[in-house]
Design an enzyme around this catalytic site. Structure first.
Site, PDB file in Angstrom:
ATOM      1  N   HIS A 111       0.843  -1.197   0.000  1.00  0.00           N
ATOM      2  CA  HIS A 111       0.000   0.000   0.000  1.00  0.00           C
ATOM      3  C   HIS A 111       0.878   1.246   0.000  1.00  0.00           C
ATOM      4  CE1 HIS A 111      -2.795  -3.085   1.423  1.00  0.00           C
ATOM      5  NE2 HIS A 111      -3.713  -2.334   0.834  1.00  0.00           N
ATOM      6  N   PHE A 124       5.642   4.105   0.317  1.00  0.00           N
ATOM      7  CA  PHE A 124       5.250   2.852  -0.312  1.00  0.00           C
ATOM      8  C   PHE A 124       5.639   1.738   0.651  1.00  0.00           C
ATOM      9  CE2 PHE A 124       5.310   5.683  -3.880  1.00  0.00           C
ATOM     10  CZ  PHE A 124       4.390   5.168  -4.774  1.00  0.00           C
ATOM     11  N   CYS A 125       4.656   1.157   1.292  1.00  0.00           N
ATOM     12  CA  CYS A 125       4.836   0.106   2.291  1.00  0.00           C
ATOM     13  C   CYS A 125       4.646  -1.225   1.561  1.00  0.00           C
ATOM     14  CB  CYS A 125       3.812   0.301   3.405  1.00  0.00           C
ATOM     15  SG  CYS A 125       4.036  -0.789   4.801  1.00  0.00           S
ATOM     16  N   ILE A 126       5.746  -1.935   1.320  1.00  0.00           N
ATOM     17  CA  ILE A 126       5.760  -3.055   0.389  1.00  0.00           C
ATOM     18  C   ILE A 126       6.111  -4.363   1.108  1.00  0.00           C
ATOM     19  CG2 ILE A 126       6.804  -3.923  -1.751  1.00  0.00           C
ATOM     20  CD1 ILE A 126       5.146  -1.307  -2.097  1.00  0.00           C
TER      21      ILE A 126
END
Length: 139
Positions: A111, A124-126
């Site tokens: 997200h 950007f939390c990946i």
């Protein structure tokens, strides 16, 4: 095989896809799952290089844009280029978020939030499981 799977650019044969991905990667990338924070491969990774799509190998994020968000997942201020990701509204789990998908494989990456540092203000939390790391020395 589902109609959705045919449209998403993943291997058309489910058995082939499951050969490419670990069970955890499949659950995250295909079934839109999330890995546990602070116990994944890249949350605290500091080596120089690029992070590529675990399915297609397309470069997605650079270590130059990675930062410690304190969340337990790898966090980046931006994608290598905006075209490599797709941002979609996500209303699951009783929240309103923006999902990030890989354009090349249409797989779930994580997200994006508006609480990041720097000029973009993005985080950007990946999921690490969606990525493979290519060290700079190998590029």
């Amino acid at each position: 095989m589902s109609e959705k799977r045919l449209k998403c650019g993943l291997p058309q044969d489910e058995a082939e896809l499951k050969k490419i991905l670990t069970p955890e990667q499949y659950q995250i990338m295909v079934e839109n799952g999330t890995e546990r924070p602070f116990s994944n491969a890249y949350w605290d990774h500091k080596e120089d290089g690029i992070y590529v799509d675990a399915i297609s190998g397309v470069p997605l994020f650079s270590s130059e844009d990675k930062f410690d968000s304190g969340t337990g997942w790898p966090s980046f201020t931006q994608a290598i280029t905006p075209e490599v990701v797709i941002e979609l509204p996500d209303y699951s789990h009783g929240m309103q978020r923006i999902e990030v998908r890989s354009r090349s494989s249409n797989s779930h990456l994580g997200h994006v939030f508006d609480d990041g540092p720097g000029a973009t203000g993005k985080r950007f939390c990946i999921n690490s499981a969606s990525l493979k790391f290519i060290p700079k020395r190998a590029v």
